[in-house]
Enzyme design. Structure first.
Site, PDB file in Angstrom:
ATOM      1  N   PHE A  32       0.802  -1.232   0.000  1.00  0.00           N
ATOM      2  CA  PHE A  32       0.000   0.000   0.000  1.00  0.00           C
ATOM      3  C   PHE A  32       0.834   1.281   0.000  1.00  0.00           C
ATOM      4  O   PHE A  32       0.424   2.301   0.567  1.00  0.00           O
ATOM      5  CB  PHE A  32      -0.967   0.009   1.200  1.00  0.00           C
ATOM      6  N   CYS A  33       1.994   1.256  -0.656  1.00  0.00           N
ATOM      7  CA  CYS A  33       2.874   2.432  -0.692  1.00  0.00           C
ATOM      8  C   CYS A  33       3.154   2.955   0.707  1.00  0.00           C
ATOM      9  O   CYS A  33       3.271   4.164   0.925  1.00  0.00           O
ATOM     10  CB  CYS A  33       2.276   3.534  -1.581  1.00  0.00           C
ATOM     11  N   ALA A  34       3.236   2.030   1.647  1.00  0.00           N
ATOM     12  CA  ALA A  34       3.598   2.352   3.031  1.00  0.00           C
ATOM     13  C   ALA A  34       4.423   1.183   3.556  1.00  0.00           C
ATOM     14  O   ALA A  34       4.114   0.579   4.577  1.00  0.00           O
ATOM     15  CB  ALA A  34       2.352   2.575   3.880  1.00  0.00           C
TER      16      ALA A  34
END
Length: 453
Positions: free
Chosen positions: A375-377
């Site tokens: 999740f781009c985290a």
């Protein structure tokens, strides 16, 4: 994949109608079903009202700040009125500046370019990459993931107390996690920042679609968000807040619109006087439709009433969490614990399943669209999954390197356009998949898990 549309009486349960609410998709097991879009945290579907407003304006489309003609003047008024509408939506201070950008990522990179010399930046490792990565050229301190809101404030206070007290400093923090949905103590973090002579920017990408955001009440110096998460089309965003750093910085982009006066110098070069208004960082022909669509979404959310929207969303959150809690194999990811307030974003893993495989089965066999991956985290998800933060792995790859099979998760997210039926179908699908397994075979193609044909 072919798609078609069909009437869906269930969709009227959502308080704000969205585009795509009646789209049907084919299932690998045969037949069609109304698509359940449960990936709002990545991109919320555009509101029907936003689309209608844009369509009504489209015949009058003209260049902004460029022409004397009627359509140009109308478009300019529309663009600047959109700026006022969004500023009101954010409850900006009278002397704040609001710049239209392409996205949250663009907004925070703009602010990163406007940092004063030798500025120190403090950011938690739990941030989305849009707010984690733009500060590479600054003196940046990455703070470890807190496990309670109180610990978040204490961690920041300790870091700020140890900094050089005479230089500029900026704190960057999310309002709501794009992984867990948990709300962060923004007001308390802002107070801590200001007590130590620092400023703070709020990444409101996940907060603004679900809760009111008041720059004044939260006492943040800047706020950034994206149109495509606020029920507007792609390609528009906002950075709003203090004007001084923005006015002192070189333009984010050099070109027409950013310049007030350009002359030739005697040495053969070019002398430029830049605007001090928001135009300084809006070079080129502005995205008038993007700005107008954000303003339209802001109006729709305000008129619907956040009290009503929040109450209904909380009901959906409780339905999902209660349903997942009935499946022993499911583990919901959380930093702050079960009782933490949150928006409609829930990530989880399922024992015995690769998350990409599970998400693919939800789509292909049930017509439910969720997200899988990191999740781009990446640092945050690795922390939540208990993996080494330094371990490398491809986001969401069904065929990860040895020992990395668990380094992805599933995320379900929803909002004002989500019918009750979609949430109920999702919970039932999870239970059925865990109990009975997938009905279809899947393979890896271009790094994605897809149905085998």
């Amino acid at each position: 994949m072919s798609v078609s549309t069909a009437a869906s009486a269930q969709s009227v349960c959502a308080p704000l109608p969205v585009l795509g609410r009646d789209v049907t998709v084919p299932l690998v097991t045969g037949g069609e079903v109304t698509y359940a879009a449960l990936d709002y945290a990545a991109s919320a579907p555009a509101l029907q009202r936003v689309w209608d407003d844009v369509a009504a304006y489209a015949p009058y489309y003209g260049s902004v700040h460029r022409g004397a003609g009627y359509l140009s003047q109308l478009s300019t008024d529309l663009f600047e009125n959109a700026r006022k509408t969004v500023a009101e939506f954010l409850d900006c201070r009278p002397d704040d500046q609001l710049v239209f950008t392409r996205s949250t990522t663009d907004s925070l990179n703009l602010l990163a370019r406007a940092l004063p010399a030798d500025c120190q930046v403090f950011v938690f490792e739990t941030e989305h990459h849009a707010s984690l990565l733009p500060w590479q050229d600054a003196r940046v301190t990455y703070l470890n993931a807190p496990r309670t809101p109180r610990q978040a404030v204490a961690t920041l206070e300790r870091a700020l107390a140890d900094r050089d007290p005479y230089g500029p400093a900026l704190v960057c923090v999310t309002g709501a996690s794009n992984v867990t949905g948990e709300l962060w103590p923004v007001r308390e973090l802002a107070a801590a920042a200001h007590a130590h002579g620092a400023r703070i920017v709020l990444d409101a990408a996940q907060l603004a679609p679900h809760h009111p955001v008041s720059v004044r009440d939260l006492d943040v110096d800047w706020v950034a968000f994206s149109g495509h998460k606020l029920y507007a089309p792609f390609g528009s965003g906002v950075l709003a807040g203090r004007a001084d750093w923005l006015q002192a910085a070189e333009p984010y982009l050099a070109g027409g619109g950013a310049s007030r006066r350009v002359t030739r110098r005697e040495d053969g070069g070019v002398a430029v006087e830049w605007h001090e208004s928001a135009a300084r960082h809006e070079a080129g022909s502005p995205n008038v439709i993007g700005a107008y669509s954000i303003a339209s979404a802001c109006k729709a959310l305000t008129e619907a009433g956040f009290d009503t929207l929040v109450a209904r969303e909380q009901h959906l959150i409780e339905e999902v969490r209660a349903g997942l809690a009935e499946v022993p194999e499911v583990r919901i990811l959380s930093l702050f614990g079960d009782d933490a307030p949150r928006v409609g974003v829930i990530s989880f893993v399922v024992d015995g399943w690769n998350s990409s495989h599970f998400a693919a089965a939800l789509s292909a066999e049930y017509g439910i669209g969720v997200r899988d991956g990191l999740f781009c985290a990446h640092p945050l998800v690795r922390t939540l999954l208990g993996s080494d933060p330094q371990t490398q792995g491809e986001c969401g790859a069904p065929e990860a390197a040895p020992g990395e099979k668990s380094l992805n998760a599933i995320r379900v997210s929803f909002g004002a356009g989500t019918p009750d039926e979609h949430v109920e179908r999702f919970v039932n699908a999870v239970k059925e998949l865990v109990r009975d397994g997938a009905k279809w075979n899947y393979r890896t193609e271009d790094g994605r898990c897809v149905p085998a044909v």
